[in-house]
Write a protein that holds these residues in place. Structure first.
Motif, PDB file in Angstrom:
ATOM      1  N   LEU A  48       0.422  -1.137  -0.035  1.00  0.00           N
ATOM      2  CA  LEU A  48       0.208  -0.283   0.592  1.00  0.00           C
ATOM      3  C   LEU A  48       0.584   1.537  -0.060  1.00  0.00           C
ATOM      4  CD1 LEU A  48      -3.415  -1.241   2.556  1.00  0.00           C
ATOM      5  CD2 LEU A  48      -3.250  -0.474   0.025  1.00  0.00           C
ATOM      6  N   SER A  49       2.171   1.324   0.267  1.00  0.00           N
ATOM      7  CA  SER A  49       3.086   2.525   0.193  1.00  0.00           C
ATOM      8  C   SER A  49       4.254   2.218  -0.828  1.00  0.00           C
ATOM      9  CB  SER A  49       3.702   2.000   1.755  1.00  0.00           C
ATOM     10  OG  SER A  49       3.134   1.769   3.023  1.00  0.00           O
ATOM     11  N   LEU A  50       3.519   1.585  -1.564  1.00  0.00           N
ATOM     12  CA  LEU A  50       4.751   1.325  -2.598  1.00  0.00           C
ATOM     13  C   LEU A  50       6.055   1.105  -3.352  1.00  0.00           C
ATOM     14  CD1 LEU A  50       2.541   4.308  -4.789  1.00  0.00           C
ATOM     15  CD2 LEU A  50       2.302   1.910  -5.178  1.00  0.00           C
ATOM     16  N   LEU A  51       6.095   0.591  -1.755  1.00  0.00           N
ATOM     17  CA  LEU A  51       7.960   0.647  -1.593  1.00  0.00           C
ATOM     18  C   LEU A  51       7.958  -1.297  -2.320  1.00  0.00           C
ATOM     19  CD1 LEU A  51       8.326   1.452   2.114  1.00  0.00           C
ATOM     20  CD2 LEU A  51       8.803   2.694   0.259  1.00  0.00           C
ATOM     21  N   LYS A  52       9.109  -1.659  -2.310  1.00  0.00           N
ATOM     22  CA  LYS A  52       9.382  -2.668  -2.618  1.00  0.00           C
ATOM     23  C   LYS A  52       9.496  -4.268  -1.622  1.00  0.00           C
ATOM     24  CE  LYS A  52      12.104  -0.536  -6.377  1.00  0.00           C
ATOM     25  NZ  LYS A  52      11.172  -0.326  -7.223  1.00  0.00           N
ATOM     26  N   SER A  53       9.288  -5.223  -2.510  1.00  0.00           N
ATOM     27  CA  SER A  53       9.323  -6.244  -0.995  1.00  0.00           C
ATOM     28  C   SER A  53      10.498  -6.425  -0.805  1.00  0.00           C
ATOM     29  CB  SER A  53       9.017  -7.427  -1.995  1.00  0.00           C
ATOM     30  OG  SER A  53       9.826  -7.105  -2.779  1.00  0.00           O
ATOM     31  N   ARG A  54      12.014  -5.753  -0.727  1.00  0.00           N
ATOM     32  CA  ARG A  54      13.015  -5.674   0.074  1.00  0.00           C
ATOM     33  C   ARG A  54      12.876  -5.445   1.406  1.00  0.00           C
ATOM     34  NH1 ARG A  54      16.248  -1.232  -0.155  1.00  0.00           N
ATOM     35  NH2 ARG A  54      15.196  -0.004  -2.504  1.00  0.00           N
ATOM     36  N   HIS A  55      12.229  -4.672   1.300  1.00  0.00           N
ATOM     37  CA  HIS A  55      11.697  -3.183   2.249  1.00  0.00           C
ATOM     38  C   HIS A  55      11.354  -4.021   3.699  1.00  0.00           C
ATOM     39  CE1 HIS A  55      12.077  -0.403  -0.364  1.00  0.00           C
ATOM     40  NE2 HIS A  55      12.668   0.989  -0.044  1.00  0.00           N
ATOM     41  N   VAL A  56      10.130  -5.127   3.317  1.00  0.00           N
ATOM     42  CA  VAL A  56       9.845  -6.426   4.407  1.00  0.00           C
ATOM     43  C   VAL A  56      10.357  -6.436   5.566  1.00  0.00           C
ATOM     44  CG1 VAL A  56       8.747  -7.892   4.786  1.00  0.00           C
ATOM     45  CG2 VAL A  56       7.592  -6.775   2.854  1.00  0.00           C
ATOM     46  N   LYS A  57      11.411  -7.140   4.787  1.00  0.00           N
ATOM     47  CA  LYS A  57      12.886  -7.717   5.937  1.00  0.00           C
ATOM     48  C   LYS A  57      13.765  -6.558   6.413  1.00  0.00           C
ATOM     49  CE  LYS A  57      12.443 -11.781   3.865  1.00  0.00           C
ATOM     50  NZ  LYS A  57      12.212 -12.532   5.041  1.00  0.00           N
ATOM     51  N   GLY A  74       1.466   4.868   3.545  1.00  0.00           N
ATOM     52  CA  GLY A  74       0.536   3.310   3.177  1.00  0.00           C
ATOM     53  C   GLY A  74      -1.272   3.155   4.111  1.00  0.00           C
ATOM     54  N   ILE A  75      -0.316   3.771   5.677  1.00  0.00           N
ATOM     55  CA  ILE A  75      -1.241   4.026   6.956  1.00  0.00           C
ATOM     56  C   ILE A  75      -2.416   5.056   6.264  1.00  0.00           C
ATOM     57  CG2 ILE A  75      -1.579   4.449   9.141  1.00  0.00           C
ATOM     58  CD1 ILE A  75       1.450   3.541  10.079  1.00  0.00           C
ATOM     59  N   LEU A  76      -2.620   5.948   5.811  1.00  0.00           N
ATOM     60  CA  LEU A  76      -3.644   6.950   5.949  1.00  0.00           C
ATOM     61  C   LEU A  76      -4.106   6.387   4.808  1.00  0.00           C
ATOM     62  CD1 LEU A  76      -1.454  10.255   5.487  1.00  0.00           C
ATOM     63  CD2 LEU A  76      -2.860   9.557   7.236  1.00  0.00           C
ATOM     64  N   LEU A  81      -8.847   3.495   3.201  1.00  0.00           N
ATOM     65  CA  LEU A  81     -10.232   2.561   2.945  1.00  0.00           C
ATOM     66  C   LEU A  81     -11.152   2.155   4.172  1.00  0.00           C
ATOM     67  CD1 LEU A  81      -7.344  -0.253   1.213  1.00  0.00           C
ATOM     68  CD2 LEU A  81      -9.063   1.461   0.456  1.00  0.00           C
ATOM     69  N   GLN A  82     -10.912   1.910   5.737  1.00  0.00           N
ATOM     70  CA  GLN A  82     -11.658   1.338   6.357  1.00  0.00           C
ATOM     71  C   GLN A  82     -12.603   2.537   6.701  1.00  0.00           C
ATOM     72  OE1 GLN A  82     -12.054   2.624   9.733  1.00  0.00           O
ATOM     73  NE2 GLN A  82     -13.277   1.074  10.121  1.00  0.00           N
ATOM     74  N   GLN A  83     -12.725   3.830   6.558  1.00  0.00           N
ATOM     75  CA  GLN A  83     -13.785   4.971   6.385  1.00  0.00           C
ATOM     76  C   GLN A  83     -14.650   5.131   5.137  1.00  0.00           C
ATOM     77  OE1 GLN A  83     -12.331   8.727   6.536  1.00  0.00           O
ATOM     78  NE2 GLN A  83     -11.872   8.367   8.228  1.00  0.00           N
ATOM     79  N   GLN A  84     -13.980   4.620   4.023  1.00  0.00           N
ATOM     80  CA  GLN A  84     -14.908   3.870   3.020  1.00  0.00           C
ATOM     81  C   GLN A  84     -15.663   2.640   3.026  1.00  0.00           C
ATOM     82  OE1 GLN A  84     -12.065   3.699  -0.680  1.00  0.00           O
ATOM     83  NE2 GLN A  84     -11.638   5.580  -0.778  1.00  0.00           N
TER      84      GLN A  84
END
Length: 115
Positions: A48-57, A74-76, A81-84
């Motif tokens: 959701l934050s448009l970061l790459k999979s390498r950031h996960v680790k 991404g949190i925003l 999405l939660q509000q919608q």
């Protein structure tokens, strides 16, 4: 005419930003949240934050300021999405998964040479 900011001023600004984060506790809360996420939760947040999979680790300290800002965005998105979707229930999606298209009983079977 562009003026270059002296290096000591940019370093002082960086120190002030880091001190504000430390005093406010925002960096600590963000780090605590990041460390507490499962790998799948990190993967979802990075997506959701448009970061790459390498950031996960990555450890929190390995993330740059722009990457941390991307996580905040991404949190925003999650909040939006939660509000919608806050009024949705499971009934709104019942039958969607079970929907299958089959041959009618009275429909003749026609051979198709293309398949």
């Amino acid at each position: 005419m562009d003026q270059q900011i002296p290096k000591w001023i940019s370093e002082a600004r960086k120190m002030i930003r880091e001190t504000r984060k430390m005093v406010s506790g925002s960096d600590v809360r963000g780090r605590r949240y990041w460390v507490g996420l499962s790998e799948q939760e990190r993967r979802d947040l990075c997506f959701l934050s448009l970061l790459k999979s390498r950031h996960v680790k990555c450890a929190w300290e390995e993330l740059s300021e722009s990457e941390k800002n991307a996580l905040w965005n991404g949190i925003l998105k999650i909040r939006e999405l939660q509000q919608q979707t806050s009024f949705f229930t499971q009934e709104d999606f019942n039958g969607v998964v079970d929907c299958q298209v089959g041959r009618r009983v009275d429909e003749p079977k026609i051979p198709n040479s293309m398949h």
